[in-house]
Scaffold this motif. Structure first.
Motif, PDB file in Angstrom:
ATOM      1  N   LEU A  40      57.240  34.151  46.124  1.00  0.00           N
ATOM      2  CA  LEU A  40      56.139  34.566  46.986  1.00  0.00           C
ATOM      3  C   LEU A  40      55.626  33.395  47.811  1.00  0.00           C
ATOM      4  N   PRO A  41      55.215  33.646  49.064  1.00  0.00           N
ATOM      5  CA  PRO A  41      54.674  32.569  49.885  1.00  0.00           C
ATOM      6  C   PRO A  41      53.374  32.007  49.298  1.00  0.00           C
ATOM      7  N   LYS A  42      52.626  32.848  48.607  1.00  0.00           N
ATOM      8  CA  LYS A  42      51.393  32.415  47.941  1.00  0.00           C
ATOM      9  C   LYS A  42      51.519  32.760  46.456  1.00  0.00           C
ATOM     10  N   PRO A  43      51.964  31.816  45.645  1.00  0.00           N
ATOM     11  CA  PRO A  43      52.219  32.089  44.224  1.00  0.00           C
ATOM     12  C   PRO A  43      51.028  32.653  43.462  1.00  0.00           C
ATOM     13  N   ASP A  44      49.802  32.329  43.911  1.00  0.00           N
ATOM     14  CA  ASP A  44      48.625  32.839  43.213  1.00  0.00           C
ATOM     15  C   ASP A  44      48.419  34.339  43.408  1.00  0.00           C
ATOM     16  N   GLN A  45      49.225  34.963  44.250  1.00  0.00           N
ATOM     17  CA  GLN A  45      49.121  36.411  44.472  1.00  0.00           C
ATOM     18  C   GLN A  45      50.128  37.206  43.642  1.00  0.00           C
ATOM     19  N   ALA A  46      50.767  36.567  42.691  1.00  0.00           N
ATOM     20  CA  ALA A  46      51.805  37.234  41.907  1.00  0.00           C
ATOM     21  C   ALA A  46      51.265  38.428  41.118  1.00  0.00           C
ATOM     22  N   ARG A  47      50.102  38.273  40.498  1.00  0.00           N
ATOM     23  CA  ARG A  47      49.538  39.376  39.705  1.00  0.00           C
ATOM     24  C   ARG A  47      49.205  40.569  40.604  1.00  0.00           C
ATOM     25  N   ALA A  48      48.623  40.313  41.764  1.00  0.00           N
ATOM     26  CA  ALA A  48      48.310  41.395  42.702  1.00  0.00           C
ATOM     27  C   ALA A  48      49.594  42.061  43.195  1.00  0.00           C
ATOM     28  N   PHE A  49      50.627  41.262  43.429  1.00  0.00           N
ATOM     29  CA  PHE A  49      51.925  41.805  43.846  1.00  0.00           C
ATOM     30  C   PHE A  49      52.450  42.782  42.794  1.00  0.00           C
ATOM     31  N   LEU A  50      52.403  42.379  41.535  1.00  0.00           N
ATOM     32  CA  LEU A  50      52.912  43.246  40.468  1.00  0.00           C
ATOM     33  C   LEU A  50      52.066  44.498  40.310  1.00  0.00           C
ATOM     34  N   ARG A  51      50.766  44.377  40.422  1.00  0.00           N
ATOM     35  CA  ARG A  51      49.907  45.572  40.330  1.00  0.00           C
ATOM     36  C   ARG A  51      50.265  46.571  41.410  1.00  0.00           C
ATOM     37  N   ALA A  52      50.523  46.081  42.610  1.00  0.00           N
ATOM     38  CA  ALA A  52      50.930  46.971  43.697  1.00  0.00           C
ATOM     39  C   ALA A  52      52.291  47.602  43.386  1.00  0.00           C
ATOM     40  N   LEU A  53      53.179  46.829  42.808  1.00  0.00           N
ATOM     41  CA  LEU A  53      54.495  47.348  42.448  1.00  0.00           C
ATOM     42  C   LEU A  53      54.384  48.434  41.375  1.00  0.00           C
ATOM     43  N   TYR A  54      53.505  48.224  40.392  1.00  0.00           N
ATOM     44  CA  TYR A  54      53.317  49.219  39.333  1.00  0.00           C
ATOM     45  C   TYR A  54      52.823  50.549  39.888  1.00  0.00           C
ATOM     46  N   ALA A  55      52.122  50.518  41.006  1.00  0.00           N
ATOM     47  CA  ALA A  55      51.554  51.737  41.587  1.00  0.00           C
ATOM     48  C   ALA A  55      52.524  52.475  42.499  1.00  0.00           C
ATOM     49  N   THR A  56      53.673  51.879  42.783  1.00  0.00           N
ATOM     50  CA  THR A  56      54.634  52.541  43.677  1.00  0.00           C
ATOM     51  C   THR A  56      55.459  53.559  42.908  1.00  0.00           C
ATOM     52  N   GLU A  57      56.027  54.474  43.648  1.00  0.00           N
ATOM     53  CA  GLU A  57      56.855  55.505  43.031  1.00  0.00           C
ATOM     54  C   GLU A  57      58.237  54.953  42.704  1.00  0.00           C
ATOM     55  N   ALA A  58      58.826  55.565  41.699  1.00  0.00           N
ATOM     56  CA  ALA A  58      60.184  55.191  41.295  1.00  0.00           C
ATOM     57  C   ALA A  58      60.879  56.443  40.772  1.00  0.00           C
ATOM     58  N   ASP A  59      62.188  56.437  40.862  1.00  0.00           N
ATOM     59  CA  ASP A  59      62.987  57.535  40.323  1.00  0.00           C
ATOM     60  C   ASP A  59      63.581  57.091  38.993  1.00  0.00           C
ATOM     61  N   LEU A  60      63.528  57.956  37.992  1.00  0.00           N
ATOM     62  CA  LEU A  60      64.145  57.690  36.697  1.00  0.00           C
ATOM     63  C   LEU A  60      65.420  58.506  36.621  1.00  0.00           C
ATOM     64  N   LEU A  61      66.553  57.817  36.482  1.00  0.00           N
ATOM     65  CA  LEU A  61      67.864  58.460  36.541  1.00  0.00           C
ATOM     66  C   LEU A  61      68.658  58.184  35.264  1.00  0.00           C
ATOM     67  N   PRO A  62      68.538  59.065  34.268  1.00  0.00           N
ATOM     68  CA  PRO A  62      69.315  58.851  33.046  1.00  0.00           C
ATOM     69  C   PRO A  62      70.787  59.178  33.282  1.00  0.00           C
TER      70      PRO A  62
END
Length: 113
Positions: A40-62
């Motif tokens: 990340l260009p700003k390493p201190d934003q890593a936690r916010a980056f992950l929180r945003a990622l957790y809120a995105t949609e994903a497909d589960l494909l067994p």
């Protein structure tokens, strides 16, 4: 009379499964922060980056024949964000983690790649 001491003692000794789950989740998130921080260009934003990622949609494909569970993350609006997500997927795939009680190995992917 309940003074609350029993609850804090249970939590500290690990008898409360909710407390244990919170600790496990925190440690997992901290490990992922350490992975994405370097990209990340700003390493201190890593936690916010992950929180945003957790809120995105994903497909589960067994895929039971290959004994895998693919988590396909959707592309973001920014190319650099996708690059960081792809790096995180690489690191997570390297752990060869199995979904509990399923026998399915987790595979993380970005988009249809």
């Amino acid at each position: 009379m309940n003074t609350g001491r029993e609850d804090s003692t249970s939590r500290e000794s690990g008898e409360d499964p909710r407390y244990s789950l919170k600790i496990i989740a925190y440690r997992a998130e901290s490990a992922m922060i350490n992975i994405v921080r370097e990209f990340l260009p700003k390493p201190d934003q890593a936690r916010a980056f992950l929180r945003a990622l957790y809120a995105t949609e994903a497909d589960l494909l067994p895929d039971y024949s290959n004994k895998t569970l693919t988590i396909r993350l959707h592309h973001s609006a920014r190319a650099h964000t996708d690059e960081v997500i792809a790096k995180l997927c690489e690191e997570l795939n390297a752990t060869e983690t199995f979904f509990p009680r399923s026998g399915l190995r987790l595979i993380f992917k970005l988009g249809s790649s």
